[in-house]
Design a protein around this motif. Structure first.
Motif, PDB file in Angstrom:
ATOM      1  N   THR A  17      67.787 112.319 107.831  1.00  0.00           N
ATOM      2  CA  THR A  17      67.233 113.498 107.162  1.00  0.00           C
ATOM      3  C   THR A  17      65.708 113.434 107.140  1.00  0.00           C
ATOM      4  N   LEU A  18      65.164 112.266 106.798  1.00  0.00           N
ATOM      5  CA  LEU A  18      63.713 112.090 106.777  1.00  0.00           C
ATOM      6  C   LEU A  18      63.113 112.334 108.155  1.00  0.00           C
ATOM      7  N   LYS A  19      63.710 111.732 109.186  1.00  0.00           N
ATOM      8  CA  LYS A  19      63.182 111.898 110.542  1.00  0.00           C
ATOM      9  C   LYS A  19      63.264 113.349 111.000  1.00  0.00           C
ATOM     10  N   ASN A  20      64.352 114.029 110.645  1.00  0.00           N
ATOM     11  CA  ASN A  20      64.500 115.448 111.007  1.00  0.00           C
ATOM     12  C   ASN A  20      63.391 116.295 110.387  1.00  0.00           C
ATOM     13  N   ILE A  21      63.127 116.055 109.105  1.00  0.00           N
ATOM     14  CA  ILE A  21      62.103 116.853 108.408  1.00  0.00           C
ATOM     15  C   ILE A  21      60.713 116.521 108.946  1.00  0.00           C
ATOM     16  N   GLN A  22      60.466 115.227 109.196  1.00  0.00           N
ATOM     17  CA  GLN A  22      59.173 114.834 109.756  1.00  0.00           C
ATOM     18  C   GLN A  22      58.941 115.483 111.123  1.00  0.00           C
ATOM     19  N   ALA A  23      59.989 115.557 111.936  1.00  0.00           N
ATOM     20  CA  ALA A  23      59.866 116.129 113.282  1.00  0.00           C
ATOM     21  C   ALA A  23      59.759 117.653 113.250  1.00  0.00           C
ATOM     22  N   SER A  24      60.237 118.266 112.164  1.00  0.00           N
ATOM     23  CA  SER A  24      60.239 119.739 112.067  1.00  0.00           C
ATOM     24  C   SER A  24      59.635 120.176 110.734  1.00  0.00           C
ATOM     25  N   ARG A  25      58.480 119.594 110.414  1.00  0.00           N
ATOM     26  CA  ARG A  25      57.870 119.867 109.116  1.00  0.00           C
ATOM     27  C   ARG A  25      57.536 121.336 108.945  1.00  0.00           C
TER      28      ARG A  25
END
Length: 234
Positions: free
Chosen positions: A44-52
């Motif tokens: 979830t963290l990586k997804n949000i970081q990649a699609s901030r």
């Protein structure tokens, strides 16, 4: 009530509901569903970081929903007041309470955005801890919003009851509103207070998703097509 006075709340409610539906489809149906992985904080963290930017657009969509909810609260009250002033006022206040709960829930998404924007070391220095903080805020958003949807269901049931009293509003609209409200209340009562039945609640949510959506949206379309042309409502 003259046609001009009746036209304004019907038009505002109808347009607001359409805008709200589009914003919800984007913010929850697309952004939330594609970025949030239940039970997997690191992904979830990586997804949000990649699609901030996408995540923040999702927050903007929630803000649009909050504003349109406020407009619908007012417009429903004014439009339905000739049928039953007290219950129309009750429905308006219930929706305002729901909107306040939704706004509280969305603040947790704003917290996630702030965490992502800041240097991770400011929050504990551990990627695992940071991802847990992000997922905890997301879960807080989901839990608070779910509780709010119980209240939202009560609002729809009151609006549906009022609509069933109106000679000009098709009975099917009132029935769909009541069914939609009952569905929201049932599903989210199970989610909120009987977690052992989460599987049942998920199945019910899938089965009832159509009536949950069609009730209010159908009323919105009727308001735009027929409701705003009425000169009186009795």
């Amino acid at each position: 009530m003259n046609t001009t006075v009746q036209n304004k709340p019907a038009f505002i409610a109808g347009i607001s509901l359409l805008i709200m539906t589009i914003a919800a489809a984007f913010s929850y149906g697309y952004v939330h569903s594609s970025l949030i992985v239940s039970g997997d904080p690191l992904t979830t963290l990586k997804n949000i970081q990649a699609s901030r930017s996408l995540f923040e657009l999702g927050i903007l969509g929630w803000l649009v929903i909050i504003v349109t909810d406020l407009l619908v609260s007012w417009a429903f009250y004014v439009f339905l007041k000739p049928l039953h002033r007290e219950y129309s006022l009750l429905a308006g206040w219930i929706r305002l309470l729901y909107t306040a709960i939704l706004a509280t829930a969305v603040t947790h998404l704003v917290v996630v955005s702030k965490i992502i924007r800041e240097d991770a070391t400011l929050f504990s220095g551990s990627l695992d801890t940071l991802s847990s903080q992000v997922l905890l805020s997301v879960i807080s958003f989901e839990s608070i919003w779910s509780l709010g949807l119980i209240i939202f269901g009560g609002h729809l049931m009151v609006v549906g009851w009022i609509a069933l009293r109106a000679r000009q509003i098709p009975n099917i609209i009132g029935i769909l509103l009541v069914a939609s409200g009952f569905s929201y209340m049932l599903v989210h009562l199970l989610y909120g207070f009987l977690p052992q039945f989460d599987g049942v609640a998920s199945i019910l949510e899938t089965i009832l998703s159509i009536p949950m959506m069609v009730g209010e949206l159908g009323f919105g379309l009727w308001l735009l097509i027929k409701g705003r042309k009425l000169t009186t409502l009795d």
